[in-house]
Design a protein around this motif. Structure first.
Motif, PDB file in Angstrom:
ATOM      1  N   LEU A  63       0.862  -1.184   0.000  1.00 55.32           N
ATOM      2  CA  LEU A  63       0.000   0.000   0.000  1.00 55.32           C
ATOM      3  C   LEU A  63       0.894   1.229   0.000  1.00 55.32           C
ATOM      4  CD1 LEU A  63      -2.916   1.079   0.168  1.00 55.32           C
ATOM      5  CD2 LEU A  63      -2.620   1.190   2.659  1.00 55.32           C
ATOM      6  N   VAL A  64       0.836   2.014  -1.088  1.00 60.40           N
ATOM      7  CA  VAL A  64       1.652   3.215  -1.250  1.00 60.40           C
ATOM      8  C   VAL A  64       0.786   4.423  -0.900  1.00 60.40           C
ATOM      9  CG1 VAL A  64       3.092   4.559  -2.803  1.00 60.40           C
ATOM     10  CG2 VAL A  64       2.978   2.069  -3.047  1.00 60.40           C
ATOM     11  N   SER A  65       1.240   5.248   0.056  1.00 57.73           N
ATOM     12  CA  SER A  65       0.473   6.406   0.509  1.00 57.73           C
ATOM     13  C   SER A  65       1.323   7.659   0.404  1.00 57.73           C
ATOM     14  CB  SER A  65       0.015   6.228   1.963  1.00 57.73           C
ATOM     15  OG  SER A  65      -0.725   5.042   2.119  1.00 57.73           O
ATOM     16  N   VAL A  66       0.648   8.784   0.123  1.00 56.33           N
ATOM     17  CA  VAL A  66       1.293  10.101   0.079  1.00 56.33           C
ATOM     18  C   VAL A  66       0.490  11.032   0.957  1.00 56.33           C
ATOM     19  CG1 VAL A  66       1.938  12.054  -1.365  1.00 56.33           C
ATOM     20  CG2 VAL A  66       2.203   9.730  -2.234  1.00 56.33           C
ATOM     21  N   GLN A  67       1.180  11.799   1.823  1.00 59.57           N
ATOM     22  CA  GLN A  67       0.485  12.696   2.741  1.00 59.57           C
ATOM     23  C   GLN A  67       1.235  14.013   2.865  1.00 59.57           C
ATOM     24  OE1 GLN A  67      -0.204  11.100   6.629  1.00 59.57           O
ATOM     25  NE2 GLN A  67      -1.385  12.854   7.325  1.00 59.57           N
ATOM     26  N   SER A  68       0.475  15.115   2.901  1.00 55.88           N
ATOM     27  CA  SER A  68       1.027  16.437   3.173  1.00 55.88           C
ATOM     28  C   SER A  68      -0.098  17.287   3.727  1.00 55.88           C
ATOM     29  CB  SER A  68       1.602  17.069   1.905  1.00 55.88           C
ATOM     30  OG  SER A  68       2.104  18.369   2.185  1.00 55.88           O
ATOM     31  N   GLY A  69      -0.076  17.544   5.033  1.00 57.61           N
ATOM     32  CA  GLY A  69      -1.157  18.280   5.675  1.00 57.61           C
ATOM     33  C   GLY A  69      -2.449  17.498   5.588  1.00 57.61           C
ATOM     34  N   SER A  70      -3.492  18.116   5.026  1.00 54.51           N
ATOM     35  CA  SER A  70      -4.790  17.453   4.895  1.00 54.51           C
ATOM     36  C   SER A  70      -4.879  16.595   3.631  1.00 54.51           C
ATOM     37  CB  SER A  70      -5.908  18.504   4.874  1.00 54.51           C
ATOM     38  OG  SER A  70      -5.728  19.403   3.795  1.00 54.51           O
ATOM     39  N   VAL A  71      -3.876  16.697   2.756  1.00 53.63           N
ATOM     40  CA  VAL A  71      -3.870  15.916   1.517  1.00 53.63           C
ATOM     41  C   VAL A  71      -3.366  14.509   1.820  1.00 53.63           C
ATOM     42  CG1 VAL A  71      -2.900  15.717  -0.797  1.00 53.63           C
ATOM     43  CG2 VAL A  71      -3.504  17.968   0.120  1.00 53.63           C
ATOM     44  N   ASN A  72      -4.154  13.505   1.450  1.00 50.38           N
ATOM     45  CA  ASN A  72      -3.783  12.117   1.737  1.00 50.38           C
ATOM     46  C   ASN A  72      -4.423  11.203   0.700  1.00 50.38           C
ATOM     47  OD1 ASN A  72      -3.035   9.698   2.783  1.00 50.38           O
ATOM     48  ND2 ASN A  72      -3.919  10.011   4.812  1.00 50.38           N
ATOM     49  N   ASN A 121       6.517   0.439  -9.739  1.00 56.64           N
ATOM     50  CA  ASN A 121       6.343   1.853 -10.083  1.00 56.64           C
ATOM     51  C   ASN A 121       4.867   2.187  -9.961  1.00 56.64           C
ATOM     52  OD1 ASN A 121       5.776   4.220 -11.770  1.00 56.64           O
ATOM     53  ND2 ASN A 121       7.936   4.085 -12.343  1.00 56.64           N
ATOM     54  N   VAL A 122       4.549   3.306  -9.273  1.00 52.09           N
ATOM     55  CA  VAL A 122       3.159   3.722  -9.113  1.00 52.09           C
ATOM     56  C   VAL A 122       3.083   5.241  -9.174  1.00 52.09           C
ATOM     57  CG1 VAL A 122       3.340   3.756  -6.591  1.00 52.09           C
ATOM     58  CG2 VAL A 122       1.092   3.559  -7.667  1.00 52.09           C
ATOM     59  N   THR A 123       2.017   5.757  -9.793  1.00 54.78           N
ATOM     60  CA  THR A 123       1.803   7.199  -9.917  1.00 54.78           C
ATOM     61  C   THR A 123       0.513   7.570  -9.214  1.00 54.78           C
ATOM     62  OG1 THR A 123       2.960   7.275 -12.043  1.00 54.78           O
ATOM     63  CG2 THR A 123       1.516   9.127 -11.508  1.00 54.78           C
ATOM     64  N   LEU A 124       0.576   8.606  -8.360  1.00 58.24           N
ATOM     65  CA  LEU A 124      -0.603   9.095  -7.637  1.00 58.24           C
ATOM     66  C   LEU A 124      -0.861  10.534  -8.026  1.00 58.24           C
ATOM     67  CD1 LEU A 124       1.197   7.189  -5.439  1.00 58.24           C
ATOM     68  CD2 LEU A 124      -0.965   7.436  -4.234  1.00 58.24           C
ATOM     69  N   TYR A 171       6.191  16.487   1.128  1.00 58.82           N
ATOM     70  CA  TYR A 171       5.337  15.302   1.124  1.00 58.82           C
ATOM     71  C   TYR A 171       6.045  14.150   1.835  1.00 58.82           C
ATOM     72  CZ  TYR A 171       2.365  17.604  -2.318  1.00 58.82           C
ATOM     73  OH  TYR A 171       1.520  18.477  -2.958  1.00 58.82           O
ATOM     74  N   GLU A 172       5.241  13.274   2.441  1.00 57.54           N
ATOM     75  CA  GLU A 172       5.764  12.057   3.060  1.00 57.54           C
ATOM     76  C   GLU A 172       5.201  10.855   2.313  1.00 57.54           C
ATOM     77  OE1 GLU A 172       6.425  10.750   7.565  1.00 57.54           O
ATOM     78  OE2 GLU A 172       4.346  10.430   6.937  1.00 57.54           O
ATOM     79  N   VAL A 173       6.101  10.013   1.812  1.00 64.39           N
ATOM     80  CA  VAL A 173       5.711   8.802   1.095  1.00 64.39           C
ATOM     81  C   VAL A 173       5.861   7.612   2.050  1.00 64.39           C
ATOM     82  CG1 VAL A 173       6.218   7.275  -0.849  1.00 64.39           C
ATOM     83  CG2 VAL A 173       6.428   9.763  -1.114  1.00 64.39           C
ATOM     84  N   THR A 174       4.812   6.796   2.186  1.00 60.54           N
ATOM     85  CA  THR A 174       4.819   5.625   3.060  1.00 60.54           C
ATOM     86  C   THR A 174       4.473   4.389   2.248  1.00 60.54           C
ATOM     87  OG1 THR A 174       4.101   6.960   4.948  1.00 60.54           O
ATOM     88  CG2 THR A 174       3.868   4.580   5.145  1.00 60.54           C
ATOM     89  N   ILE A 175       5.280   3.343   2.432  1.00 61.14           N
ATOM     90  CA  ILE A 175       5.022   2.063   1.753  1.00 61.14           C
ATOM     91  C   ILE A 175       4.782   1.012   2.821  1.00 61.14           C
ATOM     92  CG2 ILE A 175       5.921   0.307   0.189  1.00 61.14           C
ATOM     93  CD1 ILE A 175       7.605   2.457  -1.113  1.00 61.14           C
TER      94      ILE A 175
END
Length: 617
Positions: free
Chosen positions: A216-225, A239-242, A252-256
């Motif tokens: 599960l690939v997640s991207v978060q920055s403030g309220s954006v998730n 490879n994944v594009t969001l 941004y913080e990327v979490t895998i």
């Protein structure tokens, strides 16, 4: 305030966590015991062995080594335990050895006996007899290991014990095991991420692992998730594009989150922070706005400097803590466990300190043995609990190794018999206290009546039973001032004000006579623990030892000695008059009069007005 749904959720989570542990995870994998030169060799399950007089028993074994490593087939972590026979004539009395290994985390245990006879001091290799076995273990679990020869002596203690903690799967000794690999110990994702300058997109690349099929690939920055599930499909680089990023955000913080077959949904995730590079135009705009902001700030500071009043000594004094003066005497019931004679001394010195220095009335079972004997522990505690619930007084739990052990025994664990409980004329009052008070403690409305604390120089956070961990826990004597403010039912911190009581801080409490005696008692027990790391196990009695201790005259003499010691305490404290006691009694007046008839000067409390000149401070 903790809601009922939260408590139910916590209990269900704990049950789920405990049920997830494999019941067969602790087992003996390999053994190196049957050797040339041993007679009558056989193996069996553990059972009670008959004890013999000391002259017919052998001395105990010696440790050779206890090592954490990976099994020979590379599948699981193991603890390799080796012990030796001592080279003396007593080895001819040995009929075999017993090894017991218990998992402190899950309370599982494995035990095995090996039977043999030895007639030569050395084996065929001209070396001391050595036995070893490998036990399958779990990462981050702690194990207690005990080895002894049988038959054991009826007097004396020839067992050897040790404790070892298995490291996590990142440790190089076990990270290559199959079990750790299935939990992601070798995974190195090598995350690479890039933000698009033209579109609100982010591209993430990372390496997959052998034992995880999805991520599960997640991207978060403030309220954006935003997040996206990716399957491996036999690829080594994914490879994944969001498309949920914003052009106006730069960090941004990327979490895998992987899903390994071992840890499933509880696997450790990998993270990486990325920054969007700003264009030259954006940089110029930011610099211009910053210069404007700095100019406005300088103007406002200059304007304010002409109007600000000078700082006077009086205003500076307001920043200092206010000295708080105690005006109302409070009462506290102290609940504890008789872990050791040195720990009992700490409890007595602490009670004396509360009375002499803090002006607090302390209710202690050690000082009311006659009433306890007449009424019984439950009725004695029930009366004091009702008195405290009708007032602003408190109940103080002093947590220790014995408190945790007795709580586990109440929850279905092994029964605990402590030497000091057996020698004490009042016996164990902690177990009745937990039985009576625990149901009330877990009610949020009762939190203000109970205080949980422990002496961190001789105890630890692990000694606190699980129901008590839902409230604040205090370290004594580092946080004694906060504890005393709880006893006084007042707050230390108020808006614009910090209250302080002189002489109660960690570096000041021992300057008074009672505080100095308390510090010396704590230090004495701390040194004893360093010299005797297995002191608590040595204080535990088996049921047979308990019966023998109660039946011997020596046990009676020790009880008389303890009674004399308490009598010395009674003589050092001026006693509460019978008239004052009768005003406080509202139930079972007949039994209380009977208790007063047997002990007309029974001490119900440490009273702050009656401790002047006390010698045990």
């Amino acid at each position: 305030m903790i809601s009922l749904p939260f408590l139910i959720f916590s209990v269900m989570a704990a049950l789920k966590a405990s049920s997830s542990t494999s019941p067969s995870s602790l087992r003996i994998l390999t053994k190196d015991c049957n050797q040339m030169g041993l007679d009558n060799y056989r193996e069996s399950n553990c059972s009670d062995m008959e004890k013999v007089p000391q002259v017919k028993a052998s001395v105990g074994p010696e440790w050779d080594s206890v090592q954490v490593q990976t099994s020979k087939d590379g599948s699981v972590p193991v603890v390799n335990v080796s012990w030796k026979l001592q080279s003396d004539a007593s080895l001819r009395a040995i009929n075999g050895s017993e090894i017991n290994i218990r998992d402190e985390t899950t309370n599982q245990s494995v035990c095995e006996q090996i039977h043999f006879s030895v007639y030569d001091i050395e084996n065929s290799k001209q070396e001391r007899w050595t036995f070893s076995l490998a036990v399958v273990v779990e990462p981050e679990h702690t194990y207690n290991i005990t080895v002894f020869h049988f038959p054991e002596p009826d007097i004396g203690y020839y067992r050897i014990k040790t404790q070892t903690t298995v490291p996590g799967c990142k440790d190089p000794r076990i990270k290559n095991s199959q079990l750790c690999q299935e939990n992601g110990s070798l995974w190195n994702p090598r995350i690479a991420a890039a933000l698009s300058d033209k579109k609100d997109l982010i591209n993430v690349e990372f390496d997959s692992a052998e034992h995880s099929e999805s991520y599960l690939v997640s991207v978060q920055s403030g309220s954006v998730n935003c997040s996206k599930l990716v399957n491996k499909e036999n690829r080594t680089r994914l490879n994944v594009t969001l498309g949920c990023v914003s052009f106006h955000l730069s960090q941004y913080e990327v979490t895998i989150q992987p899903y390994f077959i071992g840890c499933k949904n509880n696997c450790e995730s990998a993270k990486k922070n990325i920054t969007r590079r700003q264009s030259s135009r954006s940089i110029k705009i930011c610099l211009g706005m910053m210069l404007i902001f700095v100019g406005v700030l300088v103007y406002l500071l200059q304007k304010a400097s002409h109007k600000a009043p000078p700082v006077t000594p009086a205003s500076a004094d307001k920043q200092q803590p206010d000295v708080f003066h105690v005006q109302e005497r409070k009462r506290v019931l102290v609940i504890y466990s008789l872990d050791h004679r040195l720990y009992k001394n700490i409890v007595l010195k602490f009670s004396a300190f509360l009375a002499a220095k803090c002006g607090t009335d302390v209710v202690l079972d050690l000082l009311d043995s006659t009433r306890l004997g007449v009424l019984g522990s439950i009725q004695w505690l029930e009366w004091h609990k009702e008195q405290i619930e009708r007032s602003s007084d408190k109940i103080l739990f002093l947590c220790s190794r014995g408190v945790q052990a007795k709580w586990r025994a109440m929850c279905g664990g092994k029964q605990v018999f402590l030497r000091e409980d057996a020698l004490s004329p009042i016996g164990d009052t902690l177990t009745p206290s937990l039985t009576l008070l625990a149901p009330y403690f877990i009610r949020s409305a009762s939190f203000e009546k109970y205080i949980v604390a422990y002496f961190d120089d001789v105890c630890s956070e692990e000694d606190i039973p699980s129901p008590f961990k839902i409230t604040v826990r205090y370290k004594l004597m580092k946080q004694f001032e906060e504890v005393f403010f709880r006893i006084l039912n007042t707050e230390k911190h108020e808006p614009g004000r910090v209250k302080q009581i002189s002489g109660l801080s960690e570096d000041k409490y021992h300057e008074c006579p009672s505080g100095g005696a308390l510090r010396d008692a704590i230090e004495a027990f701390r040194k004893y623990q360093l010299e005797h790391p297995y002191w608590f196990q040595e204080e535990l009695l088996e049921r047979s030892e308990l019966e023998d201790l109660e039946a011997t005259e020596e046990g009676d003499e020790e009880k008389i000695g303890i009674t004399d010691h308490l009598a010395c305490v009674f003589n050092s404290v001026q006693l509460i008059s019978d008239m004052e006691i009768q005003k406080r009694l509202t139930i079972n007046e007949t039994k209380f009069r009977l208790a007063e008839k047997h002990q007309t000067c029974s001490t119900l409390e440490f009273n702050s007005h009656t401790v002047q000149g006390i010698q045990l401070l």
